[in-house]
Motif scaffolding. Structure first.
Motif, PDB file in Angstrom:
ATOM      1  N   TYR A  48       0.859  -1.186   0.000  1.00 62.87           N
ATOM      2  CA  TYR A  48       0.000   0.000   0.000  1.00 62.87           C
ATOM      3  C   TYR A  48       0.902   1.246   0.000  1.00 62.87           C
ATOM      4  O   TYR A  48       1.805   1.364   0.835  1.00 62.87           O
ATOM      5  CB  TYR A  48      -0.897   0.039   1.238  1.00 62.87           C
ATOM      6  CG  TYR A  48      -1.612  -1.256   1.535  1.00 62.87           C
ATOM      7  CD1 TYR A  48      -2.865  -1.524   0.979  1.00 62.87           C
ATOM      8  CD2 TYR A  48      -1.036  -2.227   2.356  1.00 62.87           C
ATOM      9  CE1 TYR A  48      -3.517  -2.709   1.251  1.00 62.87           C
ATOM     10  CE2 TYR A  48      -1.688  -3.417   2.618  1.00 62.87           C
ATOM     11  CZ  TYR A  48      -2.929  -3.651   2.059  1.00 62.87           C
ATOM     12  OH  TYR A  48      -3.580  -4.820   2.315  1.00 62.87           O
TER      13      TYR A  48
ATOM     14  N   GLN B  24       0.827   5.773  -1.319  1.00 68.30           N
ATOM     15  CA  GLN B  24       0.122   6.859  -1.978  1.00 68.30           C
ATOM     16  C   GLN B  24       0.882   8.157  -1.715  1.00 68.30           C
ATOM     17  O   GLN B  24       1.483   8.339  -0.649  1.00 68.30           O
ATOM     18  CB  GLN B  24      -1.308   6.964  -1.461  1.00 68.30           C
ATOM     19  CG  GLN B  24      -2.197   7.883  -2.298  1.00 68.30           C
ATOM     20  CD  GLN B  24      -3.670   7.723  -1.926  1.00 68.30           C
ATOM     21  OE1 GLN B  24      -4.067   6.701  -1.394  1.00 68.30           O
ATOM     22  NE2 GLN B  24      -4.463   8.724  -2.221  1.00 68.30           N
TER      23      GLN B  24
ATOM     24  N   TYR C 220      -2.945   8.768   6.028  1.00 69.90           N
ATOM     25  CA  TYR C 220      -3.168   7.596   5.164  1.00 69.90           C
ATOM     26  C   TYR C 220      -2.517   6.346   5.753  1.00 69.90           C
ATOM     27  O   TYR C 220      -3.117   5.264   5.789  1.00 69.90           O
ATOM     28  CB  TYR C 220      -2.593   7.877   3.776  1.00 69.90           C
ATOM     29  CG  TYR C 220      -2.468   6.654   2.898  1.00 69.90           C
ATOM     30  CD1 TYR C 220      -3.593   6.107   2.274  1.00 69.90           C
ATOM     31  CD2 TYR C 220      -1.244   6.045   2.711  1.00 69.90           C
ATOM     32  CE1 TYR C 220      -3.481   4.971   1.491  1.00 69.90           C
ATOM     33  CE2 TYR C 220      -1.122   4.910   1.913  1.00 69.90           C
ATOM     34  CZ  TYR C 220      -2.250   4.383   1.301  1.00 69.90           C
ATOM     35  OH  TYR C 220      -2.131   3.257   0.525  1.00 69.90           O
TER      36      TYR C 220
ATOM     37  N   THR D 122      -4.460   2.943   7.106  1.00 73.21           N
ATOM     38  CA  THR D 122      -4.166   1.645   6.466  1.00 73.21           C
ATOM     39  C   THR D 122      -3.697   0.620   7.488  1.00 73.21           C
ATOM     40  O   THR D 122      -4.141  -0.533   7.486  1.00 73.21           O
ATOM     41  CB  THR D 122      -3.091   1.833   5.376  1.00 73.21           C
ATOM     42  OG1 THR D 122      -3.526   2.805   4.449  1.00 73.21           O
ATOM     43  CG2 THR D 122      -2.839   0.515   4.651  1.00 73.21           C
TER      44      THR D 122
ATOM     45  N   SER E 254      -6.520  -0.798   9.570  1.00 73.76           N
ATOM     46  CA  SER E 254      -7.615  -1.466   8.862  1.00 73.76           C
ATOM     47  C   SER E 254      -7.652  -2.946   9.226  1.00 73.76           C
ATOM     48  O   SER E 254      -6.631  -3.543   9.601  1.00 73.76           O
ATOM     49  CB  SER E 254      -7.437  -1.313   7.345  1.00 73.76           C
ATOM     50  OG  SER E 254      -6.288  -2.003   6.906  1.00 73.76           O
TER      51      SER E 254
ATOM     52  N   VAL F  60      -5.151  -5.229   7.179  1.00 76.76           N
ATOM     53  CA  VAL F  60      -3.735  -5.212   7.559  1.00 76.76           C
ATOM     54  C   VAL F  60      -3.531  -5.851   8.926  1.00 76.76           C
ATOM     55  O   VAL F  60      -2.542  -6.550   9.160  1.00 76.76           O
ATOM     56  CB  VAL F  60      -3.208  -3.761   7.538  1.00 76.76           C
ATOM     57  CG1 VAL F  60      -1.773  -3.709   8.047  1.00 76.76           C
ATOM     58  CG2 VAL F  60      -3.268  -3.206   6.121  1.00 76.76           C
TER      59      VAL F  60
ATOM     60  N   TYR G 160       5.734   0.232   8.169  1.00 80.23           N
ATOM     61  CA  TYR G 160       5.096   1.364   7.550  1.00 80.23           C
ATOM     62  C   TYR G 160       5.910   2.632   7.830  1.00 80.23           C
ATOM     63  O   TYR G 160       6.770   2.651   8.720  1.00 80.23           O
ATOM     64  CB  TYR G 160       3.659   1.541   8.060  1.00 80.23           C
ATOM     65  CG  TYR G 160       3.549   1.547   9.567  1.00 80.23           C
ATOM     66  CD1 TYR G 160       3.658   2.726  10.281  1.00 80.23           C
ATOM     67  CD2 TYR G 160       3.308   0.362  10.272  1.00 80.23           C
ATOM     68  CE1 TYR G 160       3.550   2.744  11.655  1.00 80.23           C
ATOM     69  CE2 TYR G 160       3.200   0.361  11.648  1.00 80.23           C
ATOM     70  CZ  TYR G 160       3.321   1.565  12.341  1.00 80.23           C
ATOM     71  OH  TYR G 160       3.204   1.583  13.692  1.00 80.23           O
TER      72      TYR G 160
END
Length: 358
Positions: free
Chosen positions: A319, A321, A332, A336, A339, A342, A353
């Motif tokens: 993932y 962006q 973001y 993520t 979620s 994940v 991350y």
């Protein structure tokens, strides 16, 4: 000896009577003997039947005892299977086998064991559901407490493996939730600092521009005042100007004056350039005054930095962006990581991350 008792001395009639009596006596004795023998035979037969019946009963009892042991062993075996693998099918097989057990105490103990298995399965299912609910909402502390309490109720040795697994899942989800909370707090603090910094910069820039504008206005005013004074007097020289005295031939040149204004530069702006020129010729009374040539403001555009928010699974960025601001990229990443998809991946994979300039 009495002669009458001797059979040899009996008369023929007496002998006949005596013989008849003898026959009767012998018959009676014989009959009695036969009857006795028959009675003894009957008793022996009864005794034999009795012994046979006893043996048959003993055999049946032994057979029943052996069958009971077999039924108890079968029930115990099926109960052990149900304890290790408490499926509905295994529990039903154990219950059916217990019905064949005749011993009341043993049967009661087996029935209690079945009840214990069913209660354990109920607690295990409740614990699984509670942990699953928490994993779907890992930021909810109430769901975490409920799941923890449900897992702590698994006290059976047969539940140890499941209990360890559920505790591990809780620890993983709790750590992810704590990390997400810390990241959110850090983001909030960063956003607050960035906002405060931007506000200070804007205030400083506003104050600087106002100062520069005032300075430029003052400089222009001073320059204009000086030029006016020069025109009025016709005798001052400054700012690189030159002064000529009167000549002997009667032609008088009073004064040539050139005044260069000030050049000021503020924050992000080119200041105003004021150029004033004054020429005064005494012979013909000609007066020229040039004033107020100003340069405008020049703004230099700075390149904008963009940021990439990313989340990797086992070292591969699944993932990512790109955003115009650091705050958007961090939001973001937080959304993520928290979620359900994940979080579930985190049980079997390595999750990383971060945010970096694009």
């Amino acid at each position: 000896m009495n002669k009458n008792l001797n059979p040899l001395n009996w008369t023929k009639k007496q002998q006949i009577i005596g013989g008849a009596v003898a026959i009767v006596l012998i018959g009676g004795v014989t009959t009695g003997t036969v009857n006795h023998a028959n009675h003894q035979a009957k008793e022996r037969k009864i005794e034999a039947l009795k012994n046979k019946k006893i043996k048959l009963c003993k055999a049946r009892a032994e057979k029943a005892r052996k069958l009971e042991k077999i039924n108890e062993a079968d029930s115990k075996k099926l109960l052990d299977i149900a304890e290790k693998t408490p499926t509905d099918k295994n529990i039903k097989l154990a219950e059916d086998s217990i019905l064949k057990v005749k011993n009341a105490e043993v049967k009661k103990a087996f029935d209690n064991q079945v009840v214990g298995i069913k209660n354990r399965v109920k607690l295990e299912n409740e614990a699984k559901t509670a942990v699953s609910n928490y994993q779907k909402d890992a930021m909810n502390q109430d769901k975490f407490k409920t799941a923890q309490q449900s897992v702590n109720k698994l006290t059976s040795s047969y539940s140890k493996g499941l209990k360890d697994s559920l505790n591990k899942q809780l620890e993983t989800s709790k750590k992810q939730a704590d990390d997400a909370t810390k990241a959110q707090q850090a983001k909030s603090e960063s956003d607050s600092k960035e906002k405060a910094t931007n506000t200070n910069k804007e205030q400083s820039a506003s104050i600087g521009n106002a100062t520069n504008n005032n300075a430029n206005v003052d400089a222009g005013t001073d320059s204009q005042s000086t030029v006016n004074n020069d025109v009025a007097s016709g005798s001052n020289s400054y700012g690189g100007g030159s002064q000529n005295n009167y000549s002997q031939d009667g032609s008088n040149t009073s004064q040539n004056n050139t005044n260069s204004g000030s050049s000021n530069q503020g924050q992000g702006n080119s200041g105003q350039n004021n150029s004033n020129t004054n020429t005064n010729t005494g012979g013909n009374g000609s007066n020229t005054n040039n004033n107020g040539s100003n340069g405008g403001n020049n703004n230099n555009n700075q390149p904008q930095t963009r940021y990439v928010g990313w989340v990797s699974v086992d070292g591969v960025r699944r993932y990512s962006q790109t955003f115009n601001t650091l705050g958007e990229a961090q939001s973001y990443v937080d959304a993520t990581v928290n979620s359900a998809e994940v979080i579930n991946l985190g049980f079997e994979h390595s999750i990383r991350y971060g945010v970096e300039p694009a």
